[in-house]
Design a protein around this motif. Structure first.
Motif, PDB file in Angstrom:
ATOM      1  N   GLU A   1       3.592  12.225   5.819  1.00 28.33           N
ATOM      2  CA  GLU A   1       2.222  12.686   5.672  1.00 28.33           C
ATOM      3  C   GLU A   1       1.510  11.898   4.574  1.00 28.33           C
ATOM      4  O   GLU A   1       0.324  11.589   4.682  1.00 28.33           O
ATOM      5  N   ALA A   2       2.266  11.556   3.516  1.00 30.01           N
ATOM      6  CA  ALA A   2       1.669  10.859   2.378  1.00 30.01           C
ATOM      7  C   ALA A   2       1.187   9.459   2.750  1.00 30.01           C
ATOM      8  O   ALA A   2       0.183   8.980   2.228  1.00 30.01           O
ATOM      9  N   ILE A   3       1.919   8.773   3.631  1.00 32.10           N
ATOM     10  CA  ILE A   3       1.553   7.384   3.962  1.00 32.10           C
ATOM     11  C   ILE A   3       0.954   7.268   5.361  1.00 32.10           C
ATOM     12  O   ILE A   3       0.888   6.183   5.919  1.00 32.10           O
ATOM     13  N   LYS A   4       0.546   8.399   5.927  1.00 28.90           N
ATOM     14  CA  LYS A   4      -0.007   8.383   7.283  1.00 28.90           C
ATOM     15  C   LYS A   4      -1.244   7.486   7.367  1.00 28.90           C
ATOM     16  O   LYS A   4      -1.423   6.743   8.336  1.00 28.90           O
TER      17      LYS A   4
ATOM     18  N   PHE B   1      -5.707  19.062  -1.918  1.00 23.72           N
ATOM     19  CA  PHE B   1      -4.600  18.211  -2.347  1.00 23.72           C
ATOM     20  C   PHE B   1      -3.916  17.545  -1.165  1.00 23.72           C
ATOM     21  O   PHE B   1      -3.572  16.397  -1.203  1.00 23.72           O
ATOM     22  N   GLY B   2      -3.716  18.253  -0.091  1.00 21.79           N
ATOM     23  CA  GLY B   2      -3.035  17.694   1.066  1.00 21.79           C
ATOM     24  C   GLY B   2      -2.716  18.798   2.047  1.00 21.79           C
ATOM     25  O   GLY B   2      -2.355  19.896   1.658  1.00 21.79           O
ATOM     26  N   VAL B   3      -2.880  18.509   3.335  1.00 20.91           N
ATOM     27  CA  VAL B   3      -2.702  19.550   4.344  1.00 20.91           C
ATOM     28  C   VAL B   3      -1.305  20.121   4.304  1.00 20.91           C
ATOM     29  O   VAL B   3      -1.108  21.326   4.408  1.00 20.91           O
ATOM     30  N   ASN B   4      -0.304  19.257   4.130  1.00 20.84           N
ATOM     31  CA  ASN B   4       1.079  19.717   4.199  1.00 20.84           C
ATOM     32  C   ASN B   4       1.761  19.797   2.842  1.00 20.84           C
ATOM     33  O   ASN B   4       2.981  19.824   2.765  1.00 20.84           O
ATOM     34  N   ALA B   5       1.000  19.768   1.756  1.00 22.00           N
ATOM     35  CA  ALA B   5       1.610  19.942   0.441  1.00 22.00           C
ATOM     36  C   ALA B   5       2.094  21.382   0.316  1.00 22.00           C
ATOM     37  O   ALA B   5       1.365  22.320   0.602  1.00 22.00           O
ATOM     38  N   LYS B   6       3.329  21.571  -0.106  1.00 21.29           N
ATOM     39  CA  LYS B   6       3.949  22.898  -0.167  1.00 21.29           C
ATOM     40  C   LYS B   6       4.165  23.297  -1.623  1.00 21.29           C
ATOM     41  O   LYS B   6       4.659  22.521  -2.423  1.00 21.29           O
ATOM     42  N   ILE B   7       3.778  24.544  -1.958  1.00 28.69           N
ATOM     43  CA  ILE B   7       3.941  25.067  -3.310  1.00 28.69           C
ATOM     44  C   ILE B   7       4.999  26.166  -3.284  1.00 28.69           C
ATOM     45  O   ILE B   7       4.957  27.060  -2.435  1.00 28.69           O
TER      46      ILE B   7
ATOM     47  N   SER C   1      14.188  15.050   6.926  1.00 30.62           N
ATOM     48  CA  SER C   1      12.905  14.514   6.465  1.00 30.62           C
ATOM     49  C   SER C   1      12.976  14.258   4.964  1.00 30.62           C
ATOM     50  O   SER C   1      13.710  14.920   4.238  1.00 30.62           O
ATOM     51  N   ARG C   2      12.190  13.266   4.523  1.00 30.17           N
ATOM     52  CA  ARG C   2      12.139  12.930   3.104  1.00 30.17           C
ATOM     53  C   ARG C   2      10.872  13.524   2.510  1.00 30.17           C
ATOM     54  O   ARG C   2       9.780  13.387   3.080  1.00 30.17           O
ATOM     55  N   TYR C   3      11.012  14.162   1.359  1.00 27.65           N
ATOM     56  CA  TYR C   3       9.899  14.847   0.710  1.00 27.65           C
ATOM     57  C   TYR C   3       9.703  14.303  -0.704  1.00 27.65           C
ATOM     58  O   TYR C   3      10.660  14.084  -1.442  1.00 27.65           O
ATOM     59  N   LEU C   4       8.424  14.060  -1.052  1.00 28.01           N
ATOM     60  CA  LEU C   4       8.074  13.762  -2.434  1.00 28.01           C
ATOM     61  C   LEU C   4       7.973  15.102  -3.159  1.00 28.01           C
ATOM     62  O   LEU C   4       7.209  15.971  -2.759  1.00 28.01           O
ATOM     63  N   THR C   5       8.737  15.275  -4.215  1.00 35.02           N
ATOM     64  CA  THR C   5       8.839  16.581  -4.865  1.00 35.02           C
ATOM     65  C   THR C   5       8.626  16.436  -6.375  1.00 35.02           C
ATOM     66  O   THR C   5       9.166  15.533  -7.004  1.00 35.02           O
ATOM     67  N   ALA C   6       7.796  17.330  -6.933  1.00 39.77           N
ATOM     68  CA  ALA C   6       7.585  17.400  -8.380  1.00 39.77           C
ATOM     69  C   ALA C   6       7.823  18.830  -8.828  1.00 39.77           C
ATOM     70  O   ALA C   6       7.569  19.776  -8.083  1.00 39.77           O
ATOM     71  N   PHE C   7       8.318  18.987 -10.048  1.00 38.05           N
ATOM     72  CA  PHE C   7       8.599  20.330 -10.547  1.00 38.05           C
ATOM     73  C   PHE C   7       8.320  20.406 -12.042  1.00 38.05           C
ATOM     74  O   PHE C   7       8.401  19.408 -12.756  1.00 38.05           O
TER      75      PHE C   7
ATOM     76  N   ASN D   1       0.823  -1.212   0.000  1.00 40.52           N
ATOM     77  CA  ASN D   1       0.000   0.000   0.000  1.00 40.52           C
ATOM     78  C   ASN D   1       0.850   1.251   0.000  1.00 40.52           C
ATOM     79  O   ASN D   1       0.522   2.242  -0.662  1.00 40.52           O
ATOM     80  N   SER D   2       1.943   1.228   0.775  1.00 37.81           N
ATOM     81  CA  SER D   2       2.828   2.402   0.819  1.00 37.81           C
ATOM     82  C   SER D   2       3.428   2.671  -0.550  1.00 37.81           C
ATOM     83  O   SER D   2       3.471   3.824  -1.007  1.00 37.81           O
TER      84      SER D   2
END
Length: 653
Positions: free
Chosen positions: A347-350, A248-254, A299-305, A48-49
């Protein structure tokens, strides 16, 4: 030792042996169940993760590209406004006169005069001085100030220079009068070919905010006669992009960043006051767009650009700046902009972890209850189980004529009957294995067909949603073009209200998407609500009778948008122009459908257009738009103006 004592000891030994068996069974059940539960939970959480992270990656990537596209569109819309301003005849005439004045002087003397004027400009403080008023108080300057007042949220400083780089009109006192040697002037002049240049000024001290300069070459007969520059305050645009995080997500950062890492915009962060990590900078330098896993502050972050394409530079658009200038700091060093969206991996897999914990807790409770049941029931199960074991050994050896014949009212009796029934059924099953295999294959095929149908329905849903978004983007683009050509505050305000109404209609379509009819939508409900909404936009809407006669047909959504735009345009024209001096106005909207074609008629009892008006020869924006949309419907448009105005559209359904 007496016989009774021997019997008592034997009985006690049997009870002890029975209790040990119960404990062993319960302990084995707890151990086996716990190990199985742990294994299933770990595998489930890992799978699932992995799936959730992959989904988040794809969502982040799509989200970054969407924000990049939105920002690119907004920047181009602002450029279009300034480009329209640069084509104004008043500015062209002003530049022609200024160029004529300077061209009559020999180059050496001209350069000397420009240098002296620039020195005087920089060292004169009083803007009321007649020297300044020549540039700040003339028809062209007044026109630029009017644009600044009309669109305060768009324009900051606006000024115009001739082909020698000298200011001819400005909305305020600039740092210098001569600009030909400045990077933005040369970039827009582009060796005489001319192109739009975006001056990433960074933090502008004169505007006290983040400013982007839009530099437009002014041409006449294919030749550059001057340069127009307007400074746009990007506060509203940057806030618009940063606030697109809902849902999109509480802690998603733009973030909006430059190639070398400076952060142009981030929520609660001063522009250009911080940088992204070196690891992410390397990705921006080597990849145009993508996804990555970045480690930052432990911390590890999922990042897209994704890049903002207009900032990449081209023959049509230049982009850049100077890192340090007279009136701004931290300008652009030839870098492009990127949209960066990131989310904490935890946060993504919480939700996965919550599900895993619940699964473990539930499994442990079940194991404990089953173990207790084993302890309580073991005493009654021991003897019948031994007998069943003996019988089943014989059955297992192939003797299918054996029966257990244990007939009690408890579970063991039911098990005995089940075993006997199983032996009987086994004999029959052995003769029908081929039938069973065929049935299994049939069910597997049916299951695959169900999955295929579900996937096909999901694709249809996505296509419908995609069409709706594209059509609304077209509507907003058309309204933006009309706003660009507006020449008054009232016109701009009206168009902005129309844009707001478009968003309301979009919400209606969002509701329609969740119904069971994914492909076709009711025209009657859509047009009746749309007509009422248009009438509410006008103050005299309550004095004009609206008659609606619309057949309850259903159309493909890709036909609904041009149809709605046509209704909006024709009713708006009637509301605005048809009833001047008329108190008892009437507008009728009729839609009748046959087997292959439908007819839309919009008629009013107004004064009608001027006598010399010919619908076929009219090149006005409104009728041009209606004709264009009629072609999209694969239909025809006609207008009768003898009594009021009667518009007729025939299209294929």
């Amino acid at each position: 030792m007496s016989l009774d004592l021997k019997r008592a000891m034997a009985s006690s030994l049997k009870r002890i042996i029975a209790m040990k068996l119960q404990h062993k069974t319960a302990g084995l059940m707890i151990l086996t169940g716990s190990l199985a539960l742990l294994l299933v939970t770990v595998i489930s959480m890992r799978i699932n993760s992995t799936n959730i992270l992959q989904e988040k990656y794809e969502s982040l990537k799509a989200f970054a590209k969407e924000l990049s596209s939105r920002m690119d569109s907004r920047l181009k819309a602002n450029i279009a406004i300034t480009k329209t301003l640069a084509s104004t005849p008043l500015l062209s005439d002003s530049l022609t006169a200024s160029n004529l004045e300077y061209s009559s002087i020999n180059p050496e003397e001209r350069n000397k005069i420009i240098s002296e004027l620039n020195f005087k400009w920089m060292h004169t403080e009083n803007t009321a001085d007649p020297f300044f008023q020549k540039y700040l108080d003339n028809p062209a300057a007044d026109f630029l100030k009017l644009q600044q007042v009309t669109l305060p949220s768009v324009y900051g400083e606006i000024f115009l220079t001739n082909k020698y780089g000298v200011v001819t009109a400005s909305t305020g006192k600039l740092t210098t009068l001569a600009h030909k040697e400045k990077y933005w002037w040369e970039s827009s002049y582009f060796n005489g070919k001319g192109r739009i240049f975006l001056d990433d000024r960074g933090f502008d001290t004169s505007a006290e905010g983040y400013v982007l300069g839009v530099v437009i070459p002014v041409k006449k007969d294919g030749e550059i006669i001057g340069i127009l520059k307007s400074n746009l305050n990007l506060k509203g645009l940057l806030e618009y992009i940063l606030m697109k995080n809902q849902g999109f997500g509480v802690n998603a950062k733009i973030q909006i960043v430059r190639t070398k890492g400076l952060i142009v915009a981030e929520k609660d962060l001063i522009p250009l006051s911080s940088s992204i990590s070196d690891e992410l900078i390397e990705h921006l330098k080597s990849e145009r767009s993508g996804i990555s896993e970045i480690t930052e502050n432990g911390s590890r972050y999922l990042t897209a650009f994704a890049p903002v394409s207009i900032t990449s530079g081209s023959e049509e658009y230049g982009f850049g700046g100077s890192y340090e200038s007279i009136d701004h700091i931290k300008g652009n060093e030839g870098e492009e902009w990127f949209i960066v969206v990131s989310m904490d991996e935890k946060e993504a897999i919480k939700e996965v972890r919550k599900t895993g914990n619940l699964l473990i807790l539930t499994g442990l409770i079940i194991i404990i209850l089953m173990s207790l049941s084993t302890l309580l029931l073991g005493r009654w199960l021991a003897k019948p189980i031994v007998k069943l074991s003996e019988k089943t050994k014989l059955i297992g050896a192939g003797n299918l004529d054996i029966r257990t014949n244990i007939r009690t009212s408890d579970e063991i009796g039911a098990l005995s009957e089940s075993i006997d029934s199983m032996v009987e059924n086994l004999s029959r099953i052995l003769t029908s294995r081929d039938k069973l295999r065929k049935e299994v294959k049939r069910r597997e095929k049916a299951e695959k067909e169900i999955i295929r149908q579900l996937e096909e329905k999901e694709i249809i849903l996505k296509e419908v949603h995609h069409r709706i978004k594209n059509n609304f983007a077209s509507i907003e683009g058309i309204l933006a073009i009309q706003a660009d050509s507006a020449s008054s505050t009232e016109a701009v305000s009206s168009i902005q209200k129309a844009i707001s109404r478009v968003h309301s209609i979009y919400q209606l379509y969002e509701k329609l998407l969740v119904t069971e009819e994914y492909t076709y939508t009711s025209v009657k409900h859509y047009l009746e609500d749309l007509v009422d909404d248009i009438a509410e936009l006008f103050l005299k809407g309550n004095m004009i009778a609206i008659e609606k006669d619309i057949d309850p047909i259903k159309l493909d959504p890709k036909l609904m948008f041009p149809l709605g735009l046509i209704v909006n345009e024709l009713i708006t024209n009637s509301m605005k122009y048809a009833f001047k001096g008329i108190d008892n106005g009437r507008i009728s909207v009729t839609l009748k459908a046959g087997k292959e074609f439908a007819v839309l008629i919009i008629e009013d009892n107004g004064t009608g257009p001027p006598k010399d008006f010919t619908p076929e020869a009219s090149d006005g924006f409104g009728l041009t738009l209606v004709r264009m949309l009629s072609k999209q419907l694969k239909g025809s448009f006609s207008m009768d103006t003898e009594k009021g105005t009667k518009s007729r559209i025939v299209f294929k359904i």
